[in-house]
Design a protein around this motif. Structure first.
Motif, PDB file in Angstrom:
ATOM      1  N   PHE A   4      14.870  63.022  26.079  1.00 29.35           N
ATOM      2  CA  PHE A   4      15.583  64.238  26.473  1.00 29.35           C
ATOM      3  C   PHE A   4      14.755  65.013  27.485  1.00 29.35           C
ATOM      4  O   PHE A   4      13.554  65.161  27.326  1.00 29.35           O
ATOM      5  CB  PHE A   4      15.899  65.096  25.245  1.00 29.35           C
ATOM      6  CG  PHE A   4      17.087  64.605  24.488  1.00 29.35           C
ATOM      7  CD1 PHE A   4      18.316  65.221  24.631  1.00 29.35           C
ATOM      8  CD2 PHE A   4      16.986  63.507  23.647  1.00 29.35           C
ATOM      9  CE1 PHE A   4      19.423  64.759  23.950  1.00 29.35           C
ATOM     10  CE2 PHE A   4      18.085  63.039  22.960  1.00 29.35           C
ATOM     11  CZ  PHE A   4      19.311  63.661  23.119  1.00 29.35           C
ATOM     12  N   ARG A   5      15.404  65.487  28.529  1.00 25.45           N
ATOM     13  CA  ARG A   5      14.741  66.205  29.618  1.00 25.45           C
ATOM     14  C   ARG A   5      14.984  67.697  29.496  1.00 25.45           C
ATOM     15  O   ARG A   5      16.044  68.133  29.073  1.00 25.45           O
ATOM     16  CB  ARG A   5      15.263  65.715  30.978  1.00 25.45           C
ATOM     17  CG  ARG A   5      15.028  64.237  31.202  1.00 25.45           C
ATOM     18  CD  ARG A   5      13.540  63.958  31.371  1.00 25.45           C
ATOM     19  NE  ARG A   5      13.297  62.531  31.393  1.00 25.45           N
ATOM     20  CZ  ARG A   5      12.492  61.904  30.562  1.00 25.45           C
ATOM     21  NH1 ARG A   5      11.858  62.565  29.641  1.00 25.45           N
ATOM     22  NH2 ARG A   5      12.306  60.614  30.641  1.00 25.45           N
ATOM     23  N   GLY A   6      13.982  68.433  29.904  1.00 28.40           N
ATOM     24  CA  GLY A   6      14.052  69.879  29.894  1.00 28.40           C
ATOM     25  C   GLY A   6      12.891  70.445  29.106  1.00 28.40           C
ATOM     26  O   GLY A   6      12.388  69.815  28.184  1.00 28.40           O
ATOM     27  N   LYS A   7      12.478  71.618  29.492  1.00 31.28           N
ATOM     28  CA  LYS A   7      11.348  72.257  28.820  1.00 31.28           C
ATOM     29  C   LYS A   7      11.794  73.432  27.966  1.00 31.28           C
ATOM     30  O   LYS A   7      11.091  73.853  27.080  1.00 31.28           O
ATOM     31  CB  LYS A   7      10.338  72.736  29.867  1.00 31.28           C
ATOM     32  CG  LYS A   7       9.815  71.630  30.731  1.00 31.28           C
ATOM     33  CD  LYS A   7       8.416  71.319  30.368  1.00 31.28           C
ATOM     34  CE  LYS A   7       7.878  70.285  31.352  1.00 31.28           C
ATOM     35  NZ  LYS A   7       7.219  69.225  30.729  1.00 31.28           N
ATOM     36  N   ARG A  47      18.203  70.876  26.136  1.00 29.94           N
ATOM     37  CA  ARG A  47      17.738  69.616  26.735  1.00 29.94           C
ATOM     38  C   ARG A  47      18.900  68.654  26.850  1.00 29.94           C
ATOM     39  O   ARG A  47      19.873  68.731  26.106  1.00 29.94           O
ATOM     40  CB  ARG A  47      16.632  69.013  25.878  1.00 29.94           C
ATOM     41  CG  ARG A  47      15.500  70.001  25.676  1.00 29.94           C
ATOM     42  CD  ARG A  47      14.213  69.353  25.494  1.00 29.94           C
ATOM     43  NE  ARG A  47      13.186  70.361  25.285  1.00 29.94           N
ATOM     44  CZ  ARG A  47      12.082  70.136  24.638  1.00 29.94           C
ATOM     45  NH1 ARG A  47      11.858  68.953  24.128  1.00 29.94           N
ATOM     46  NH2 ARG A  47      11.189  71.080  24.510  1.00 29.94           N
ATOM     47  N   SER A  71      23.795  66.984  25.218  1.00 27.30           N
ATOM     48  CA  SER A  71      23.040  68.221  25.349  1.00 27.30           C
ATOM     49  C   SER A  71      22.689  68.715  23.957  1.00 27.30           C
ATOM     50  O   SER A  71      23.538  68.731  23.067  1.00 27.30           O
ATOM     51  CB  SER A  71      23.887  69.266  26.080  1.00 27.30           C
ATOM     52  OG  SER A  71      23.213  70.510  26.105  1.00 27.30           O
TER      53      SER A  71
END
Length: 120
Positions: free
Chosen positions: A14-17, A21, A43
């Motif tokens: 999963f991408r995002g900080k 994400r 998401s």
């Protein structure tokens, strides 16, 4: 939600900080080894513990329990028990002792006599 994704071995996909994400959907994308890395159809909102898949054929959504049930193809109740066992969570409602039903207190009249069902 973060613990569930970590346990399923897909948190790193999963991408995002921030709290939200995006990554491959664990419900329809298969095992972590076969998941398409750049297919960000799911998401997750880590702060709210919810997820949503945007692929029309899947459209899975819900909370942590809904995700666990969908991934493991279980009814919600069985998924709740399974999740509690995996993460060593207490099942308070099920483990609480069953309380015995109390008999209603006898009604008494003004002079202290007990009133029975037939009124005497």
């Amino acid at each position: 939600m973060e613990q569930i994704l970590q346990h399923l071995g897909i948190l790193g996909l999963f991408r995002g900080k921030a709290q939200q994400r995006r990554g491959p959907c664990p419900v329809h994308a298969g095992t972590p080894a076969t998941m398409p890395i750049k297919n960000y159809t799911c998401s997750v909102q880590l702060g709210k513990n919810i997820f949503h898949c945007f692929q029309a054929d899947c459209a899975a959504q819900g909370n942590v329990l809904d995700l666990w049930a969908a991934v493991h193809r279980m009814p919600l109740y069985e998924a709740a028990l399974h999740l509690a066992a995996i993460f060593h969570l207490s099942r308070n409602r099920e483990e609480a002792p069953v309380s015995t039903a109390r008999k209603p207190a006898a009604k008494t009249g003004a002079n202290g006599t007990v009133i029975t069902a037939n009124g005497s």
